[in-house]
Design an enzyme around this catalytic site. Structure first.
Site, PDB file in Angstrom:
ATOM      1  N   SER A 148      -6.183 -79.759  33.751  1.00 41.46           N
ATOM      2  CA  SER A 148      -8.092 -79.968  33.198  1.00 41.46           C
ATOM      3  C   SER A 148      -8.229 -81.600  33.751  1.00 41.46           C
ATOM      4  O   SER A 148      -6.993 -82.729  33.711  1.00 41.46           O
ATOM      5  CB  SER A 148      -7.556 -79.959  31.819  1.00 41.46           C
ATOM      6  OG  SER A 148      -8.896 -80.680  31.152  1.00 41.46           O
TER       7      SER A 148
ATOM      8  N   TYR B 218      -4.370 -83.488  23.880  1.00 40.42           N
ATOM      9  CA  TYR B 218      -5.343 -82.325  24.872  1.00 40.42           C
ATOM     10  C   TYR B 218      -4.707 -83.160  26.212  1.00 40.42           C
ATOM     11  O   TYR B 218      -4.040 -82.852  27.566  1.00 40.42           O
ATOM     12  CB  TYR B 218      -5.980 -82.138  24.709  1.00 40.42           C
ATOM     13  CG  TYR B 218      -5.882 -80.901  25.803  1.00 40.42           C
ATOM     14  CD1 TYR B 218      -5.564 -79.327  25.451  1.00 40.42           C
ATOM     15  CD2 TYR B 218      -7.666 -81.345  26.270  1.00 40.42           C
ATOM     16  CE1 TYR B 218      -6.575 -78.854  26.714  1.00 40.42           C
ATOM     17  CE2 TYR B 218      -8.381 -80.632  27.968  1.00 40.42           C
ATOM     18  CZ  TYR B 218      -7.277 -79.088  27.356  1.00 40.42           C
ATOM     19  OH  TYR B 218      -7.393 -78.119  28.931  1.00 40.42           O
TER      20      TYR B 218
HETATM   21  P1  NAP Z   1      -9.404 -69.754  26.156  1.00 36.81           P
HETATM   22  O1  NAP Z   1     -10.527 -69.030  26.353  1.00 36.81           O
HETATM   23  O2  NAP Z   1      -9.486 -70.370  24.880  1.00 36.81           O
HETATM   24  O3  NAP Z   1      -7.560 -68.823  26.425  1.00 36.81           O
HETATM   25  C1  NAP Z   1      -6.942 -69.117  26.087  1.00 36.81           C
HETATM   26  C2  NAP Z   1      -5.422 -68.232  26.400  1.00 36.81           C
HETATM   27  O4  NAP Z   1      -4.214 -68.626  25.655  1.00 36.81           O
HETATM   28  C3  NAP Z   1      -5.184 -66.881  25.626  1.00 36.81           C
HETATM   29  O5  NAP Z   1      -5.173 -65.721  26.167  1.00 36.81           O
HETATM   30  C4  NAP Z   1      -4.885 -67.386  23.932  1.00 36.81           C
HETATM   31  O6  NAP Z   1      -4.043 -65.623  23.848  1.00 36.81           O
HETATM   32  C5  NAP Z   1      -2.998 -67.958  25.239  1.00 36.81           C
HETATM   33  N1  NAP Z   1      -2.901 -68.840  24.413  1.00 36.81           N
HETATM   34  C6  NAP Z   1      -2.785 -69.708  23.610  1.00 36.81           C
HETATM   35  N2  NAP Z   1      -1.307 -70.607  23.261  1.00 36.81           N
HETATM   36  C7  NAP Z   1      -1.129 -69.700  23.606  1.00 36.81           C
HETATM   37  C8  NAP Z   1       0.703 -69.649  23.730  1.00 36.81           C
HETATM   38  N3  NAP Z   1       1.532 -70.248  22.749  1.00 36.81           N
HETATM   39  N4  NAP Z   1       1.191 -68.738  24.597  1.00 36.81           N
HETATM   40  C9  NAP Z   1       0.424 -67.841  24.610  1.00 36.81           C
HETATM   41  N5  NAP Z   1      -0.390 -67.827  25.322  1.00 36.81           N
HETATM   42  C10 NAP Z   1      -1.206 -68.397  24.597  1.00 36.81           C
HETATM   43  O7  NAP Z   1      -9.002 -71.133  27.157  1.00 36.81           O
HETATM   44  P2  NAP Z   1      -9.487 -71.128  28.865  1.00 36.81           P
HETATM   45  O8  NAP Z   1     -10.596 -72.066  28.503  1.00 36.81           O
HETATM   46  O9  NAP Z   1      -9.582 -70.101  29.393  1.00 36.81           O
HETATM   47  O10 NAP Z   1      -8.828 -72.014  29.599  1.00 36.81           O
HETATM   48  C11 NAP Z   1      -6.624 -71.783  29.901  1.00 36.81           C
HETATM   49  C12 NAP Z   1      -6.554 -73.018  30.844  1.00 36.81           C
HETATM   50  O11 NAP Z   1      -7.480 -73.022  31.201  1.00 36.81           O
HETATM   51  C13 NAP Z   1      -6.034 -74.035  29.620  1.00 36.81           C
HETATM   52  O12 NAP Z   1      -4.917 -74.285  30.066  1.00 36.81           O
HETATM   53  C14 NAP Z   1      -7.193 -74.596  29.496  1.00 36.81           C
HETATM   54  O13 NAP Z   1      -6.230 -75.975  28.792  1.00 36.81           O
HETATM   55  C15 NAP Z   1      -7.773 -74.176  30.138  1.00 36.81           C
HETATM   56  N6  NAP Z   1      -8.719 -75.686  30.555  1.00 36.81           N
HETATM   57  C16 NAP Z   1     -10.267 -75.250  30.369  1.00 36.81           C
HETATM   58  C17 NAP Z   1     -10.750 -75.660  30.879  1.00 36.81           C
HETATM   59  C18 NAP Z   1     -12.503 -75.270  29.674  1.00 36.81           C
HETATM   60  O14 NAP Z   1     -13.526 -75.480  29.518  1.00 36.81           O
HETATM   61  N7  NAP Z   1     -12.969 -73.785  29.399  1.00 36.81           N
HETATM   62  C19 NAP Z   1     -11.293 -76.931  31.121  1.00 36.81           C
HETATM   63  C20 NAP Z   1     -10.131 -77.188  31.815  1.00 36.81           C
HETATM   64  C21 NAP Z   1      -8.889 -76.739  31.725  1.00 36.81           C
HETATM   65  P3  NAP Z   1      -4.630 -65.436  22.450  1.00 36.81           P
HETATM   66  O15 NAP Z   1      -5.315 -65.228  23.106  1.00 36.81           O
HETATM   67  O16 NAP Z   1      -3.011 -63.853  22.232  1.00 36.81           O
HETATM   68  O17 NAP Z   1      -4.947 -66.186  21.653  1.00 36.81           O
END
Ligand code: NAP
Length: 253
Positions: free
Chosen positions: A148, A162
């Site tokens: 991130s 985080y």
């Molecule tokens: P999201 O929409 O909240 O989705 C999170 C995903 O991770 C879901 O599929 C969830 O599964 C899964 N998950 C959570 N805990 C888990 C666990 N213990 N074991 C297996 N799966 C798990 O998040 P996102 O925004 O797409 O983020 C994806 C990645 O991008 C993350 O690493 C996040 O830190 C990174 N990121 C996101 C952003 C942003 O602005 N969105 C920015 C920088 C980095 P369930 O649906 O089953 O809960």
């Protein structure tokens, strides 16, 4: 199975929603056989699989909490048995918790964030390398860690835990890339900025994307698809001389 003609196999953690779901759909379109790990969103995971299937692709949902070693081992065993030799891993599953200053954080909260974001990514990388490494009979491969922009911004007053967990992922990417380069395995990371997914609501501010987007130099949030395209490129042969690289996908932020 004839390995020269069988589709490449990709494991994507956290593929049920957000960035992970976009990676699964794009990878399936590009001809990967995708194994989608999710924690609890079974319905959403099955919907991703159905969408891929309607498009002629293959996505196999497997429930696996990345912070639980037995789940991670089972995820990779299922992938090998039902899809074939794994050559690509996207370490995408990640969580954040309610916005607060570090001064108010409990040890349990800090442990939960590190258990998923750091230990989970380490365990998945370990299982992938055990299968990909040439010295262990594998065919090599590529790993992309989803870090991130928070790792370099620090997320003050929101979630320093985080941000620090993503700093650990940056460092793991650098070290691991050197450790396994001679095994035919490339390890890179993407560092997304503000991406329009549900993760911001879990920090207690569903409107965060709208609030922060005007402060991004490109003056908008990114889409999960924009991150997915960068991840797929890093995994592809077009990025064959990249390893240990941290790619910012953040609109200039
Ligand atoms: P999201 O929409 O909240 O989705 C999170 C995903 O991770 C879901 O599929 C969830 O599964 C899964 N998950 C959570 N805990 C888990 C666990 N213990 N074991 C297996 N799966 C798990 O998040 P996102 O925004 O797409 O983020 C994806 C990645 O991008 C993350 O690493 C996040 O830190 C990174 N990121 C996101 C952003 C942003 O602005 N969105 C920015 C920088 C980095 P369930 O649906 O089953 O809960």
């Amino acid at each position: 199975m004839n390995e020269s003609t069988s589709p490449p196999v990709m494991v994507v953690t956290g593929g049920s929603r957000g960035i992970g779901a976009s990676v699964c759909l794009l990878a399936a379109q590009q001809g990967y056989r995708v194994v989608l790990g999710y924690r609890e969103s079974r319905k959403e995971a099955e919907e991703v699989a159905a969408r891929a299937s309607a498009d002629g692709g293959t996505v196999l949902p497997v429930r696996a909490d990345v912070s639980v070693e037995a789940d991670v081992v089972r995820l990779f065993e299922t992938a090998s048995e039902e899809a074939g030799p794994v050559t690509a891993l996207v370490n995408n599953a990640g969580i954040l918790e309610g916005q607060m200053d570090l001064v108010d954080m409990t040890p349990d909260r800090i442990d939960r964030v590190f258990a998923v974001n750091v230990r989970g990514s380490f365990l998945c990388a370990r299982e992938a390398i055990r299968r990909m490494a040439r010295s262990r009979g594998g065919n090599g491969g590529a790993i992309v860690n989803v870090s991130s922009a928070a790792s370099r911004i620090g997320a003050p007053h929101e979630y320093i835990d985080y941000a620090a967990s993503k700093g650990a992922i940056d460092t793991m990417t650098l070290g691991l890339s050197k450790e396994v380069a001679a095994e035919g395995i490339r390890v890179n990371a993407v560092r997304p900025g503000i991406i329009d997914t549900g993760i911001h609501a879990s920090g207690g501010e569903p409107g965060r994307v709208k609030r922060v987007a005007p402060m991004v130099p490109m003056q908008r949030a990114g889409s999960p698809e924009e991150v997915a395209h960068t991840i797929l490129w890093l995994l592809s042969d077009e990025a064959s001389y990249l390893t240990g690289t941290l790619v910012d996908v953040s609109g200039g932020r």
